[in-house]
Design a protein around this motif. Structure first.
Motif, PDB file in Angstrom:
ATOM      1  N   TYR A 179     -14.863   3.477  10.562  1.00  0.00           N
ATOM      2  CA  TYR A 179     -13.391   3.428  10.460  1.00  0.00           C
ATOM      3  C   TYR A 179     -12.754   3.905  11.763  1.00  0.00           C
ATOM      4  CZ  TYR A 179      -8.677   4.860   9.043  1.00  0.00           C
ATOM      5  OH  TYR A 179      -7.319   5.028   8.984  1.00  0.00           O
ATOM      6  N   VAL A 207      -1.736  11.869   5.969  1.00  0.00           N
ATOM      7  CA  VAL A 207      -0.478  11.494   5.329  1.00  0.00           C
ATOM      8  C   VAL A 207      -0.594  11.721   3.820  1.00  0.00           C
ATOM      9  CG1 VAL A 207       1.276   9.695   5.127  1.00  0.00           C
ATOM     10  CG2 VAL A 207      -0.289   9.691   7.094  1.00  0.00           C
ATOM     11  N   LYS A 245     -10.440   1.731  14.294  1.00  0.00           N
ATOM     12  CA  LYS A 245      -9.058   2.094  14.601  1.00  0.00           C
ATOM     13  C   LYS A 245      -8.883   2.328  16.102  1.00  0.00           C
ATOM     14  CE  LYS A 245      -6.230   2.526  11.618  1.00  0.00           C
ATOM     15  NZ  LYS A 245      -5.436   1.441  10.935  1.00  0.00           N
ATOM     16  N   GLY A 271       0.822  -1.213   0.000  1.00  0.00           N
ATOM     17  CA  GLY A 271       0.000   0.000   0.000  1.00  0.00           C
ATOM     18  C   GLY A 271       0.850   1.254   0.000  1.00  0.00           C
ATOM     19  N   PHE A 272       0.185   2.366   0.151  1.00  0.00           N
ATOM     20  CA  PHE A 272       0.846   3.675   0.081  1.00  0.00           C
ATOM     21  C   PHE A 272       1.933   3.806   1.161  1.00  0.00           C
ATOM     22  CE2 PHE A 272       0.029   8.103   1.944  1.00  0.00           C
ATOM     23  CZ  PHE A 272       1.130   8.659   1.328  1.00  0.00           C
ATOM     24  N   ILE A 273       1.543   3.844   2.427  1.00  0.00           N
ATOM     25  CA  ILE A 273       2.529   4.079   3.487  1.00  0.00           C
ATOM     26  C   ILE A 273       3.447   2.865   3.650  1.00  0.00           C
ATOM     27  CG2 ILE A 273       2.826   4.559   5.956  1.00  0.00           C
ATOM     28  CD1 ILE A 273       0.036   6.004   5.815  1.00  0.00           C
ATOM     29  N   GLU A 299       0.535  -2.039   8.935  1.00  0.00           N
ATOM     30  CA  GLU A 299      -0.062  -0.960   8.139  1.00  0.00           C
ATOM     31  C   GLU A 299      -1.331  -1.400   7.412  1.00  0.00           C
ATOM     32  OE1 GLU A 299       1.313   2.134   8.202  1.00  0.00           O
ATOM     33  OE2 GLU A 299       2.783   1.267   9.564  1.00  0.00           O
ATOM     34  N   LEU A 338      -5.011 -10.781   6.241  1.00  0.00           N
ATOM     35  CA  LEU A 338      -4.620 -10.592   7.638  1.00  0.00           C
ATOM     36  C   LEU A 338      -5.265 -11.584   8.595  1.00  0.00           C
ATOM     37  CD1 LEU A 338      -5.159  -6.847   8.579  1.00  0.00           C
ATOM     38  CD2 LEU A 338      -3.023  -8.116   8.499  1.00  0.00           C
ATOM     39  N   ASP A 389       0.190  -8.868   2.335  1.00  0.00           N
ATOM     40  CA  ASP A 389      -0.791  -7.964   1.730  1.00  0.00           C
ATOM     41  C   ASP A 389      -1.739  -8.784   0.861  1.00  0.00           C
ATOM     42  OD1 ASP A 389      -1.986  -5.783   0.045  1.00  0.00           O
ATOM     43  OD2 ASP A 389      -0.495  -4.570   1.085  1.00  0.00           O
ATOM     44  N   ASP A 390      -3.018  -8.441   0.899  1.00  0.00           N
ATOM     45  CA  ASP A 390      -3.971  -9.164   0.034  1.00  0.00           C
ATOM     46  C   ASP A 390      -4.161  -8.462  -1.307  1.00  0.00           C
ATOM     47  OD1 ASP A 390      -5.528  -6.965   0.615  1.00  0.00           O
ATOM     48  OD2 ASP A 390      -7.211  -8.090   1.442  1.00  0.00           O
ATOM     49  N   SER A 437      -5.659  -5.866  -2.060  1.00  0.00           N
ATOM     50  CA  SER A 437      -7.014  -5.338  -2.305  1.00  0.00           C
ATOM     51  C   SER A 437      -6.954  -3.885  -2.777  1.00  0.00           C
ATOM     52  CB  SER A 437      -7.897  -5.475  -1.062  1.00  0.00           C
ATOM     53  OG  SER A 437      -7.271  -4.918   0.073  1.00  0.00           O
ATOM     54  N   THR A 438      -6.135  -3.069  -2.119  1.00  0.00           N
ATOM     55  CA  THR A 438      -5.880  -1.721  -2.651  1.00  0.00           C
ATOM     56  C   THR A 438      -4.397  -1.547  -2.972  1.00  0.00           C
ATOM     57  OG1 THR A 438      -5.559  -0.779  -0.439  1.00  0.00           O
ATOM     58  CG2 THR A 438      -7.779  -0.634  -1.350  1.00  0.00           C
ATOM     59  N   GLY A 439      -3.565  -2.410  -2.430  1.00  0.00           N
ATOM     60  CA  GLY A 439      -2.126  -2.327  -2.672  1.00  0.00           C
ATOM     61  C   GLY A 439      -1.764  -2.863  -4.048  1.00  0.00           C
TER      62      GLY A 439
HETATM   63  P1  NAD Z   1      -3.474   1.700   1.628  1.00  0.00           P
HETATM   64  O1  NAD Z   1      -4.882   1.307   1.289  1.00  0.00           O
HETATM   65  O2  NAD Z   1      -2.617   2.292   0.565  1.00  0.00           O
HETATM   66  O3  NAD Z   1      -2.696   0.474   2.272  1.00  0.00           O
HETATM   67  C1  NAD Z   1      -3.337  -0.548   2.986  1.00  0.00           C
HETATM   68  C2  NAD Z   1      -2.789  -1.875   2.502  1.00  0.00           C
HETATM   69  O4  NAD Z   1      -3.408  -2.936   3.248  1.00  0.00           O
HETATM   70  C3  NAD Z   1      -3.089  -2.145   1.025  1.00  0.00           C
HETATM   71  O5  NAD Z   1      -1.901  -2.545   0.362  1.00  0.00           O
HETATM   72  C4  NAD Z   1      -4.120  -3.272   1.046  1.00  0.00           C
HETATM   73  O6  NAD Z   1      -4.028  -4.110  -0.097  1.00  0.00           O
HETATM   74  C5  NAD Z   1      -3.768  -3.980   2.337  1.00  0.00           C
HETATM   75  N1  NAD Z   1      -4.896  -4.705   2.936  1.00  0.00           N
HETATM   76  C6  NAD Z   1      -6.166  -4.247   3.110  1.00  0.00           C
HETATM   77  N2  NAD Z   1      -6.920  -5.202   3.695  1.00  0.00           N
HETATM   78  C7  NAD Z   1      -6.113  -6.278   3.910  1.00  0.00           C
HETATM   79  C8  NAD Z   1      -6.314  -7.558   4.474  1.00  0.00           C
HETATM   80  N3  NAD Z   1      -7.508  -7.936   4.964  1.00  0.00           N
HETATM   81  N4  NAD Z   1      -5.272  -8.418   4.517  1.00  0.00           N
HETATM   82  C9  NAD Z   1      -4.045  -8.047   4.028  1.00  0.00           C
HETATM   83  N5  NAD Z   1      -3.792  -6.849   3.483  1.00  0.00           N
HETATM   84  C10 NAD Z   1      -4.819  -5.963   3.429  1.00  0.00           C
HETATM   85  O7  NAD Z   1      -3.596   2.716   2.879  1.00  0.00           O
HETATM   86  P2  NAD Z   1      -2.490   3.653   3.557  1.00  0.00           P
HETATM   87  O8  NAD Z   1      -2.941   5.045   3.369  1.00  0.00           O
HETATM   88  O9  NAD Z   1      -1.138   3.248   3.157  1.00  0.00           O
HETATM   89  O10 NAD Z   1      -2.729   3.292   5.099  1.00  0.00           O
HETATM   90  C11 NAD Z   1      -1.811   2.522   5.858  1.00  0.00           C
HETATM   91  C12 NAD Z   1      -2.242   2.549   7.320  1.00  0.00           C
HETATM   92  O11 NAD Z   1      -2.222   3.892   7.807  1.00  0.00           O
HETATM   93  C13 NAD Z   1      -3.660   2.051   7.556  1.00  0.00           C
HETATM   94  O12 NAD Z   1      -3.681   1.324   8.774  1.00  0.00           O
HETATM   95  C14 NAD Z   1      -4.463   3.329   7.706  1.00  0.00           C
HETATM   96  O13 NAD Z   1      -5.632   3.118   8.486  1.00  0.00           O
HETATM   97  C15 NAD Z   1      -3.457   4.215   8.403  1.00  0.00           C
HETATM   98  N6  NAD Z   1      -3.677   5.648   8.245  1.00  0.00           N
HETATM   99  C16 NAD Z   1      -3.516   6.250   7.017  1.00  0.00           C
HETATM  100  C17 NAD Z   1      -3.696   7.629   6.905  1.00  0.00           C
HETATM  101  C18 NAD Z   1      -3.498   8.347   5.592  1.00  0.00           C
HETATM  102  O14 NAD Z   1      -3.622   9.575   5.573  1.00  0.00           O
HETATM  103  N7  NAD Z   1      -3.181   7.659   4.497  1.00  0.00           N
HETATM  104  C19 NAD Z   1      -4.061   8.398   8.025  1.00  0.00           C
HETATM  105  C20 NAD Z   1      -4.228   7.754   9.255  1.00  0.00           C
HETATM  106  C21 NAD Z   1      -4.009   6.389   9.354  1.00  0.00           C
END
Ligand code: NAD
Length: 302
Positions: free
Chosen positions: A140, A170, A144, A13-15, A73, A54, A33-34, A36-38
């Motif tokens: 959500y 972020v 969290k 995923g992103f972060i 993450e 997960l 990672d599944d 799903s969005t990654g």
């Molecule tokens: P993202 O959607 O880019 O990354 C999430 C990753 O988790 C993806 O690669 C997705 O494929 C994977 N995923 C989702 N469900 C899954 C599952 N059941 N099993 C395995 N993998 C799974 O999101 P992000 O923005 O990178 O967020 C990363 C973390 O940071 C998350 O926990 C999010 O709640 C938290 N967060 C993000 C922000 C932000 O501004 N982006 C702010 C606060 C908190």
């Protein structure tokens, strides 16, 4: 952390993918990672990808075997998706975090978990400290918050080394353009395609936008701190209004887009800004990327 074996859930995923890139400098890195969005192509070539859910104990145990630190993450990171399908979102965000903690307990691994400013809801005082009351405004946020409590509880109850990092807004490269958290990506796309930049409501909403590089550094600090069982805000300590952000995007892109006002989002919070003094004092965290610098890098594609 050099020489350690680490797991990044959500590492496609992103972060997570930025964290993986930094960890690949000296660690043996695994990703769960599944997808799903990654995206597979966001995963560093030197990392080992475990493709799976997960909540699947088999894949989780395989991925956590002999790891020293789990950076958790993976999540449904979309507020809108949690509103549309709260049970599915709860399963990933709350139950999934519990599954990660249990697997880490079996492996005796530290857990650094992504929490969120969403747990505070509309804050009563700004800047927001970690002791701000928690009244989330979305499924959500509730999920969290449950996860944030589980992370602390596993330190208190089972003596596991855990740290929760409460990210504010972020931004950075590879961020998908899907939800309000990615307002920067949305504005940049609108500006670069010559469309009007759509500000919801009066644009006076203020947010603390933190660059993903600073979020990565907070994670690395949390991986080695002796302050466990704690939660830390991860932002910049500054805020910018959405209207100011739109103006900055126009300036930096040189776009001819108009900035237009559209309907406000129901339940949108007005002001959010992190008090980062706890992270500064206890982790040595210091944000280093200004919004102007981070946006400029996004515009030039650096
Ligand atoms: P993202 O959607 O880019 O990354 C999430 C990753 O988790 C993806 O690669 C997705 O494929 C994977 N995923 C989702 N469900 C899954 C599952 N059941 N099993 C395995 N993998 C799974 O999101 P992000 O923005 O990178 O967020 C990363 C973390 O940071 C998350 O926990 C999010 O709640 C938290 N967060 C993000 C922000 C932000 O501004 N982006 C702010 C606060 C908190």
């Amino acid at each position: 952390l050099d020489g350690r074996t680490v797991l990044v859930t959500g590492g496609a995923g992103f972060i997570g993918s930025h964290l993986v890139d930094a960890l690949c400098e000296g660690c043996d890195v695994r990703v769960l990672d599944d997808l799903s969005t990654g995206r597979r192509d966001h995963v560093h070539p030197e990392a080992t990808l475990f493709e799976g859910d997960l909540c699947d104990e088999g894949v989780l145990d395989a991925a956590t075997e002999d790891v020293d630190v789990v950076f958790h993450e993976a999540a449904n990171a979309s507020v809108a998706r949690s509103v549309a399908a709260p049970r599915a979102s709860h399963r990933t965000n709350a139950t999934g975090t519990l599954a990660v903690l249990e697997a880490a307990r079996r492996a005796d691994a530290r857990v650094v978990a992504a929490s969120s400013t969403a747990i505070y809801g509309d804050p009563t005082t700004v800047p927001v400290t970690e002791s701000e009351p928690t009244t989330p405004l979305s499924p959500y946020g509730v999920e969290k918050l449950a996860a944030d409590h589980y992370v602390r509880l596993y330190a208190d109850l089972y003596g596991l080394d855990t740290v929760a990092l409460r990210y504010f807004n972020v931004y950075g490269p590879r961020q998908a353009c899907t939800d309000y958290s990615s307002v920067i990506t949305t504005f940049l796309e609108q500006a670069c395609s010559g469309q009007p930049i759509t500000v919801e409501g009066d644009g006076d909403q203020r947010r603390d936008f933190v660059h993903v590089r600073d979020v990565v550094s907070a994670n690395l600090l949390a991986a080695t701190t002796d302050r466990v069982g704690e939660a830390y805000n991860v932002g910049t300590g500054d805020s910018v209004s959405v209207a100011e952000l739109a103006a900055l995007v126009v300036e930096l892109t040189g776009a001819r887009s108009d900035v237009v006002s559209v309907d406000p989002r129901p339940g949108d919070i007005t002001v959010s800004r992190a008090d980062i003094s706890k992270a500064r004092a206890e982790l040595g965290y210091e944000p280093s990327v200004s919004l102007r610098e981070g946006l400029t890098q996004l515009v030039v594609g650096d």
